[in-house]
Design a protein around this motif. Structure first.
Motif, PDB file in Angstrom:
ATOM      1  N   MET A   1       0.839  -1.190   0.000  1.00 51.16           N
ATOM      2  CA  MET A   1       0.000   0.000   0.000  1.00 51.16           C
ATOM      3  C   MET A   1       0.876   1.243   0.000  1.00 51.16           C
ATOM      4  O   MET A   1       1.927   1.263   0.639  1.00 51.16           O
ATOM      5  N   ARG A   2       0.414   2.279  -0.700  1.00 50.16           N
ATOM      6  CA  ARG A   2       1.175   3.531  -0.697  1.00 50.16           C
ATOM      7  C   ARG A   2       0.631   4.418   0.408  1.00 50.16           C
ATOM      8  O   ARG A   2      -0.559   4.710   0.456  1.00 50.16           O
ATOM      9  N   HIS A   3       1.527   4.805   1.305  1.00 52.13           N
ATOM     10  CA  HIS A   3       1.107   5.647   2.417  1.00 52.13           C
ATOM     11  C   HIS A   3       2.107   6.775   2.578  1.00 52.13           C
ATOM     12  O   HIS A   3       3.292   6.519   2.752  1.00 52.13           O
ATOM     13  N   LYS A   4       1.640   8.001   2.492  1.00 48.39           N
ATOM     14  CA  LYS A   4       2.498   9.188   2.566  1.00 48.39           C
ATOM     15  C   LYS A   4       3.685   9.081   1.605  1.00 48.39           C
ATOM     16  O   LYS A   4       4.830   9.335   1.972  1.00 48.39           O
ATOM     17  N   GLY A   5       3.399   8.630   0.394  1.00 50.49           N
ATOM     18  CA  GLY A   5       4.436   8.576  -0.632  1.00 50.49           C
ATOM     19  C   GLY A   5       5.336   7.347  -0.596  1.00 50.49           C
ATOM     20  O   GLY A   5       6.142   7.154  -1.485  1.00 50.49           O
ATOM     21  N   GLU A   6       5.188   6.510   0.443  1.00 51.48           N
ATOM     22  CA  GLU A   6       6.038   5.319   0.553  1.00 51.48           C
ATOM     23  C   GLU A   6       5.200   4.068   0.331  1.00 51.48           C
ATOM     24  O   GLU A   6       4.056   4.010   0.760  1.00 51.48           O
ATOM     25  N   TRP A   7       5.813   3.053  -0.273  1.00 53.46           N
ATOM     26  CA  TRP A   7       5.127   1.770  -0.409  1.00 53.46           C
ATOM     27  C   TRP A   7       5.409   0.973   0.849  1.00 53.46           C
ATOM     28  O   TRP A   7       6.562   0.645   1.130  1.00 53.46           O
ATOM     29  N   ILE A   8       4.366   0.694   1.624  1.00 54.97           N
ATOM     30  CA  ILE A   8       4.583   0.049   2.920  1.00 54.97           C
ATOM     31  C   ILE A   8       3.999  -1.361   2.948  1.00 54.97           C
ATOM     32  O   ILE A   8       3.133  -1.711   2.155  1.00 54.97           O
ATOM     33  N   GLU A   9       4.489  -2.150   3.902  1.00 50.58           N
ATOM     34  CA  GLU A   9       4.088  -3.551   4.014  1.00 50.58           C
ATOM     35  C   GLU A   9       2.769  -3.675   4.769  1.00 50.58           C
ATOM     36  O   GLU A   9       2.730  -4.080   5.918  1.00 50.58           O
ATOM     37  N   ALA A  10       1.696  -3.301   4.128  1.00 55.16           N
ATOM     38  CA  ALA A  10       0.366  -3.492   4.724  1.00 55.16           C
ATOM     39  C   ALA A  10      -0.460  -4.165   3.646  1.00 55.16           C
ATOM     40  O   ALA A  10      -0.707  -3.575   2.600  1.00 55.16           O
TER      41      ALA A  10
ATOM     42  N   GLU B   1      -7.780  -4.856   6.579  1.00 51.02           N
ATOM     43  CA  GLU B   1      -7.776  -4.297   7.941  1.00 51.02           C
ATOM     44  C   GLU B   1      -6.542  -3.425   8.178  1.00 51.02           C
ATOM     45  O   GLU B   1      -6.648  -2.312   8.687  1.00 51.02           O
ATOM     46  N   ASP B   2      -5.364  -3.972   7.800  1.00 49.18           N
ATOM     47  CA  ASP B   2      -4.122  -3.219   8.011  1.00 49.18           C
ATOM     48  C   ASP B   2      -4.085  -1.953   7.161  1.00 49.18           C
ATOM     49  O   ASP B   2      -3.640  -0.899   7.605  1.00 49.18           O
ATOM     50  N   GLN B   3      -4.580  -2.080   5.921  1.00 53.63           N
ATOM     51  CA  GLN B   3      -4.535  -0.920   5.029  1.00 53.63           C
ATOM     52  C   GLN B   3      -5.477   0.177   5.512  1.00 53.63           C
ATOM     53  O   GLN B   3      -5.137   1.352   5.495  1.00 53.63           O
ATOM     54  N   LEU B   4      -6.659  -0.230   5.999  1.00 53.68           N
ATOM     55  CA  LEU B   4      -7.593   0.772   6.516  1.00 53.68           C
ATOM     56  C   LEU B   4      -7.032   1.431   7.769  1.00 53.68           C
ATOM     57  O   LEU B   4      -7.110   2.650   7.926  1.00 53.68           O
ATOM     58  N   SER B   5      -6.435   0.621   8.651  1.00 56.03           N
ATOM     59  CA  SER B   5      -5.966   1.251   9.889  1.00 56.03           C
ATOM     60  C   SER B   5      -4.792   2.183   9.623  1.00 56.03           C
ATOM     61  O   SER B   5      -4.658   3.213  10.280  1.00 56.03           O
ATOM     62  N   GLU B   6      -3.969   1.858   8.606  1.00 50.34           N
ATOM     63  CA  GLU B   6      -2.904   2.801   8.219  1.00 50.34           C
ATOM     64  C   GLU B   6      -3.521   4.086   7.663  1.00 50.34           C
ATOM     65  O   GLU B   6      -3.131   5.187   8.033  1.00 50.34           O
ATOM     66  N   ALA B   7      -4.480   3.920   6.748  1.00 49.68           N
ATOM     67  CA  ALA B   7      -5.068   5.090   6.090  1.00 49.68           C
ATOM     68  C   ALA B   7      -5.777   5.995   7.095  1.00 49.68           C
ATOM     69  O   ALA B   7      -5.644   7.212   7.047  1.00 49.68           O
ATOM     70  N   PHE B   8      -6.513   5.384   8.042  1.00 52.42           N
ATOM     71  CA  PHE B   8      -7.273   6.201   8.991  1.00 52.42           C
ATOM     72  C   PHE B   8      -6.428   6.708  10.153  1.00 52.42           C
ATOM     73  O   PHE B   8      -6.859   7.594  10.880  1.00 52.42           O
ATOM     74  N   SER B   9      -5.213   6.146  10.298  1.00 45.76           N
ATOM     75  CA  SER B   9      -4.342   6.638  11.368  1.00 45.76           C
ATOM     76  C   SER B   9      -4.000   8.115  11.144  1.00 45.76           C
ATOM     77  O   SER B   9      -3.654   8.829  12.075  1.00 45.76           O
ATOM     78  N   ASP B  10      -4.139   8.566   9.894  1.00 48.04           N
ATOM     79  CA  ASP B  10      -3.888   9.981   9.590  1.00 48.04           C
ATOM     80  C   ASP B  10      -4.873  10.903  10.308  1.00 48.04           C
ATOM     81  O   ASP B  10      -4.596  12.078  10.495  1.00 48.04           O
ATOM     82  N   PHE B  11      -6.047  10.373  10.659  1.00 49.71           N
ATOM     83  CA  PHE B  11      -7.091  11.238  11.223  1.00 49.71           C
ATOM     84  C   PHE B  11      -7.262  11.074  12.725  1.00 49.71           C
ATOM     85  O   PHE B  11      -8.107  11.715  13.320  1.00 49.71           O
ATOM     86  N   THR B  12      -6.481  10.177  13.327  1.00 50.79           N
ATOM     87  CA  THR B  12      -6.671   9.972  14.768  1.00 50.79           C
ATOM     88  C   THR B  12      -6.151  11.169  15.544  1.00 50.79           C
ATOM     89  O   THR B  12      -5.176  11.804  15.169  1.00 50.79           O
TER      90      THR B  12
END
Ligand SMILES: [Zn+2]
Ligand SMILES: [Zn+2]
Length: 224
Positions: free
Chosen positions: A53-62, A66-77
């Motif tokens: 998954m791409r998160h903040k410009g980096e390709w991360i191991e998610a 479930e993992d991808q959603l929690s990474e994506a929504f961690s931006d709003f916590t």
């Protein structure tokens, strides 16, 4: 003497009032305010080949939803706010209900998720003809040697994604292996030296020019 608190909005008696200038009971607070700043729609970009998954410009191991959603929504916590995610699909749309909890206040937001599939930079290189070094294996009964090269390449890819075998060609008299890095080339050659007794010769192939400089690829001829 204990003073009763009343909510100015609904008029109900309440144990605590929340808010800054305007204070409300827990129910009214979440009607008027939101507990977190969450958009109505978000996009999650994944790689169609490796699944990262791409998160903040980096390709991360998610890899899992479930993992991808929690990474994506961690931006709003936000601090002190607990977040729980629930997801479902409806009419080919993907929805997430974000449950928010802050002390005795609770609220939720529904967010539509747009999944975007692309190829990450590492996988794009696997597909293309990009390579830095080529091993030309020549001789007789090469299956065993070829197996060693392919296994070693896979082991190196596991340790570092930028090291990979981009192509293998079976040709008359042997095989050609296209490798992504010179470092990988060296490790494979030392593996071959430790197991067999090959004749190794190096040469260079001019592949073009980049920024006014000639670009060469390393060609290694391995004979058994
Ligand atoms: Zn109220
Ligand atoms: Zn990928």
């Amino acid at each position: 003497m204990e003073l009763s608190k009343f909510c100015p909005r609904c008029g109900e008696e309440t144990s605590s009032l929340y808010g800054g200038e305007k204070k409300y009971c827990p129910e009214c607070y979440t009607d008027v305010n939101s507990l977190a700043d969450i958009p109505d729609e978000i996009e999650i970009e994944t790689c169609s080949v490796c699944g990262r998954m791409r998160h903040k410009g980096e390709w991360i191991e998610a890899y899992s939803i479930e993992d991808q959603l929690s990474e994506a929504f961690s931006d709003f916590t936000e601090e002190d706010i607990r977040m729980e995610l629930q997801f479902w699909e409806e009419d080919e749309e993907f929805w997430v209900r974000v449950h928010l909890h802050d002390r005795e206040m609770k609220d939720f937001e529904d967010v539509r998720v747009e999944w975007e599939e692309n190829q990450c930079s590492d996988c794009a290189r696997f597909q293309g003809s990009f390579y830095k070094a080529k091993i030309q294996l020549r001789g007789h009964d090469l299956e065993k040697v070829s197996e060693v090269i392919v296994d070693k390449a896979a082991e190196l890819t596991n340790m570092n994604r930028s090291d990979f075998l981009s192509n293998v060609e079976k040709i008359d008299g042997g095989y050609d292996y296209y490798l992504s890095t010179e470092k990988m080339n060296k490790k494979i050659l030392s593996e071959l030296r430790s197991k067999f007794d090959p004749d190794i010769e190096r040469s260079y192939e001019l592949v073009g020019e980049r920024d006014g400089q000639r670009v060469y690829r390393n060609i290694v001829s391995v004979r058994l």
